[in-house]
Scaffold this motif. Structure first.
Motif, PDB file in Angstrom:
ATOM      1  N   SER B 119     -21.991  31.680  16.032  1.00 37.29           N
ATOM      2  CA  SER B 119     -23.367  31.256  16.282  1.00 37.29           C
ATOM      3  C   SER B 119     -23.569  29.749  16.156  1.00 37.29           C
ATOM      4  CB  SER B 119     -24.329  31.987  15.345  1.00 37.29           C
ATOM      5  OG  SER B 119     -24.146  31.519  14.024  1.00 37.29           O
ATOM      6  N   SER B 120     -22.523  28.995  15.822  1.00 35.16           N
ATOM      7  CA  SER B 120     -22.786  27.567  15.648  1.00 35.16           C
ATOM      8  C   SER B 120     -21.656  26.641  16.086  1.00 35.16           C
ATOM      9  CB  SER B 120     -23.131  27.279  14.194  1.00 35.16           C
ATOM     10  OG  SER B 120     -22.093  27.737  13.369  1.00 35.16           O
ATOM     11  N   LYS B 122     -19.105  27.470  18.358  1.00 38.77           N
ATOM     12  CA  LYS B 122     -18.424  27.917  19.565  1.00 38.77           C
ATOM     13  C   LYS B 122     -18.039  26.712  20.414  1.00 38.77           C
ATOM     14  CE  LYS B 122     -21.410  30.433  21.014  1.00 38.77           C
ATOM     15  NZ  LYS B 122     -22.476  31.300  21.430  1.00 38.77           N
ATOM     16  N   PRO B 124     -17.099  26.016  23.611  1.00 39.55           N
ATOM     17  CA  PRO B 124     -17.744  25.667  24.884  1.00 39.55           C
ATOM     18  C   PRO B 124     -19.160  25.127  24.675  1.00 39.55           C
ATOM     19  CG  PRO B 124     -16.877  27.913  24.941  1.00 39.55           C
ATOM     20  CD  PRO B 124     -16.714  27.423  23.542  1.00 39.55           C
ATOM     21  N   LEU B 125     -19.868  25.716  23.717  1.00 42.48           N
ATOM     22  CA  LEU B 125     -21.243  25.287  23.475  1.00 42.48           C
ATOM     23  C   LEU B 125     -21.316  23.958  22.742  1.00 42.48           C
ATOM     24  CD1 LEU B 125     -23.686  28.156  22.648  1.00 42.48           C
ATOM     25  CD2 LEU B 125     -23.387  26.805  24.709  1.00 42.48           C
ATOM     26  N   TYR B 128     -21.085  21.332  25.158  1.00 45.13           N
ATOM     27  CA  TYR B 128     -22.351  21.255  25.870  1.00 45.13           C
ATOM     28  C   TYR B 128     -23.434  20.607  25.031  1.00 45.13           C
ATOM     29  CZ  TYR B 128     -24.302  22.835  30.193  1.00 45.13           C
ATOM     30  OH  TYR B 128     -24.804  22.869  31.450  1.00 45.13           O
ATOM     31  N   GLU B 129     -23.431  20.973  23.758  1.00 42.32           N
ATOM     32  CA  GLU B 129     -24.437  20.443  22.831  1.00 42.32           C
ATOM     33  C   GLU B 129     -24.304  18.927  22.692  1.00 42.32           C
ATOM     34  OE1 GLU B 129     -24.514  22.465  19.078  1.00 42.32           O
ATOM     35  OE2 GLU B 129     -25.909  21.049  18.177  1.00 42.32           O
ATOM     36  N   SER B 132     -25.605  17.187  25.699  1.00 44.51           N
ATOM     37  CA  SER B 132     -27.063  17.233  25.876  1.00 44.51           C
ATOM     38  C   SER B 132     -27.808  16.493  24.775  1.00 44.51           C
ATOM     39  CB  SER B 132     -27.559  18.677  25.897  1.00 44.51           C
ATOM     40  OG  SER B 132     -26.875  19.442  26.840  1.00 44.51           O
ATOM     41  N   LEU B 133     -27.363  16.640  23.543  1.00 39.13           N
ATOM     42  CA  LEU B 133     -28.159  16.145  22.419  1.00 39.13           C
ATOM     43  C   LEU B 133     -27.464  15.049  21.618  1.00 39.13           C
ATOM     44  CD1 LEU B 133     -29.518  19.606  21.221  1.00 39.13           C
ATOM     45  CD2 LEU B 133     -30.725  17.905  22.577  1.00 39.13           C
ATOM     46  N   ARG B 136     -23.748  12.729  17.305  1.00 39.23           N
ATOM     47  CA  ARG B 136     -24.145  12.710  15.914  1.00 39.23           C
ATOM     48  C   ARG B 136     -24.885  13.992  15.533  1.00 39.23           C
ATOM     49  NH1 ARG B 136     -27.236   8.275  12.436  1.00 39.23           N
ATOM     50  NH2 ARG B 136     -28.726   8.261  14.147  1.00 39.23           N
ATOM     51  N   PHE B 137     -25.842  14.353  16.381  1.00 39.00           N
ATOM     52  CA  PHE B 137     -26.607  15.587  16.195  1.00 39.00           C
ATOM     53  C   PHE B 137     -25.658  16.782  16.066  1.00 39.00           C
ATOM     54  CE2 PHE B 137     -28.954  19.249  17.735  1.00 39.00           C
ATOM     55  CZ  PHE B 137     -30.240  19.075  17.268  1.00 39.00           C
ATOM     56  N   ILE B 140     -23.432  16.823  12.819  1.00 40.31           N
ATOM     57  CA  ILE B 140     -24.207  17.260  11.649  1.00 40.31           C
ATOM     58  C   ILE B 140     -24.434  18.772  11.713  1.00 40.31           C
ATOM     59  CG2 ILE B 140     -26.408  17.028  10.426  1.00 40.31           C
ATOM     60  CD1 ILE B 140     -26.548  14.144  11.502  1.00 40.31           C
ATOM     61  N   HIS B 141     -24.752  19.264  12.907  1.00 42.56           N
ATOM     62  CA  HIS B 141     -24.962  20.698  13.104  1.00 42.56           C
ATOM     63  C   HIS B 141     -23.726  21.494  12.677  1.00 42.56           C
ATOM     64  CE1 HIS B 141     -26.374  24.128  16.003  1.00 42.56           C
ATOM     65  NE2 HIS B 141     -26.530  24.444  14.740  1.00 42.56           N
ATOM     66  N   VAL B 144     -23.059  21.200   8.681  1.00 42.94           N
ATOM     67  CA  VAL B 144     -23.996  22.009   7.903  1.00 42.94           C
ATOM     68  C   VAL B 144     -23.732  23.493   8.129  1.00 42.94           C
ATOM     69  CG1 VAL B 144     -26.425  22.577   7.558  1.00 42.94           C
ATOM     70  CG2 VAL B 144     -25.749  20.207   7.932  1.00 42.94           C
TER      71      VAL B 144
END
Lengths: 159, 177
Positions: B119-120, B122, B124-125, B128-129, B132-133, B136-137, B140-141, B144
């Protein structure tokens, strides 16, 4: 992309299994089909529910609710929307990026994205079916807590 | 096939039809989003189920216990992490995988951590993350999430009474996951 890799893995696995033992392969496929048929009714309902909700809630509405100045209320709304909705990741991240451009704040986006991926209210009945009520509720509560910790850190770092 | 299990889907389909008559564009939008999500699901769900079926048939319980069972320690945690991170698809696609792991004797805490990774972190994501974002974001994601879900996994395992944990293992054994 990742879909193609998955299909590749499954096909290679099936061929290898078939070469080794036809009966076992047949069993595996039958098991796969049974699990799919098990999940299908709930999944179909979930997908329809999500379709209906997202059609009513437009990105513009979401963006207004999670604006930069929306503060704690915006974070709460973002986390609730994230926990309830079910958007595929490849749609969610560009959407999050668009919301950010549209005026949403980083903490709100952090709350939205992290709950979206880890907390599943609409899939809760499915999760309970697979494990049990306590495990499913605890897992979702902790996922929510982790998302909130992440949100707090982001609001400190990205402001 | 038990048609009664489809009653919810049927109700929602009716609501969509109603929406269409009330407001064409909103109704169509609901249908479009549903179809789009359904397609996305077909992209990864069938191969995941095939792989789960193969795992169920070919991997003996003893092997799984050695890999992810009570005594597997750090190895079990690493395998859970790699399995979860290499995955594709939304979290609900991970439930049947988690169930077959439990069925084969994997430790509950490791399976829960596997769900956390799925859920956090993965892969491929994550790619992508960060596109997109921002990196650094995303970093940290990830940090955590790994710390949070790892502690949550052991904590949840502790909070489940031994008897009800036993029941979960029995349930996955008796049913087709």
């Amino acid at each position: 992309m990742s879909g193609a890799i998955l299909y590749g893995l499954a096909i290679v696995g099936l061929l290898y299994s078939f070469a080794k033992d036809r009966k076992k392969t047949k069993m595996a496929v039958l098991k796969a089909w049974k699990s799919f048929a098990n999940l299908a009714p709930q999944l179909l309902a979930i997908l329809m529910f999500v379709g209906i909700s997202l059609a009513i809630l437009s990105p513009a509405t979401i963006s207004r609710l999670m604006g930069e100045k929306s503060g704690i209320i915006g974070i709460i709304i973002a986390s609730v929307v994230g926990s309830v909705t079910l958007i595929p990741g490849f749609v969610a991240f560009p959407l999050a990026a668009a919301l950010l451009k549209g005026g949403a704040g980083y903490p709100q986006i952090a709350a939205f994205v992290s709950t979206l991926m880890a907390v599943g209210i609409v899939t809760l009945p499915t999760e309970i079916n697979y494990f049990n009520k306590t495990v499913a509720l605890l897992r979702n509560s902790f996922a929510f807590l982790v998302a909130m910790i992440f949100t707090v850190i982001i609001s400190r770092v990205m402001m | 096939m038990n048609l009664r299990r489809y009653s919810f889907a049927f109700v929602f389909a009716l609501i969509m039809v109603g929406m269409y008559f009330y407001d064409h564009s909103t109704g169509l939008k609901a249908v479009n989003i549903t179809v789009q999500n359904f397609r996305e699901m077909l992209l990864f769900l069938p191969p995941i189920f095939i792989l789960v079926g193969l795992l169920d048939v070919w991997v003996p319980k003893e092997t799984m216990i050695k890999l992810m069972g009570e005594g597997s320690g750090l190895k079990g945690i690493m395998i859970a992490f790699i399995l979860g991170s290499a995955a594709a698809g939304p979290l609900y696609a991970a439930f049947p995988v988690a169930a077959v792991l439990i069925k084969k004797g994997a430790r509950l805490a490791y399976v829960l951590f596997f769900l956390g990774a799925w859920s956090s972190t993965k892969l491929p994501l994550v790619i992508y993350e960060s596109a997109s974002l921002g990196l650094r974001f995303t970093l940290i994601h990830i940090t955590v999430s790994i710390a949070g879900f790892l502690s949550a996994a052991f904590f949840i395992e502790k909070m489940i009474p031994a008897r009800s944990r036993e029941l979960i293992y029995e349930k996955t054994r008796s049913q087709e996951v």
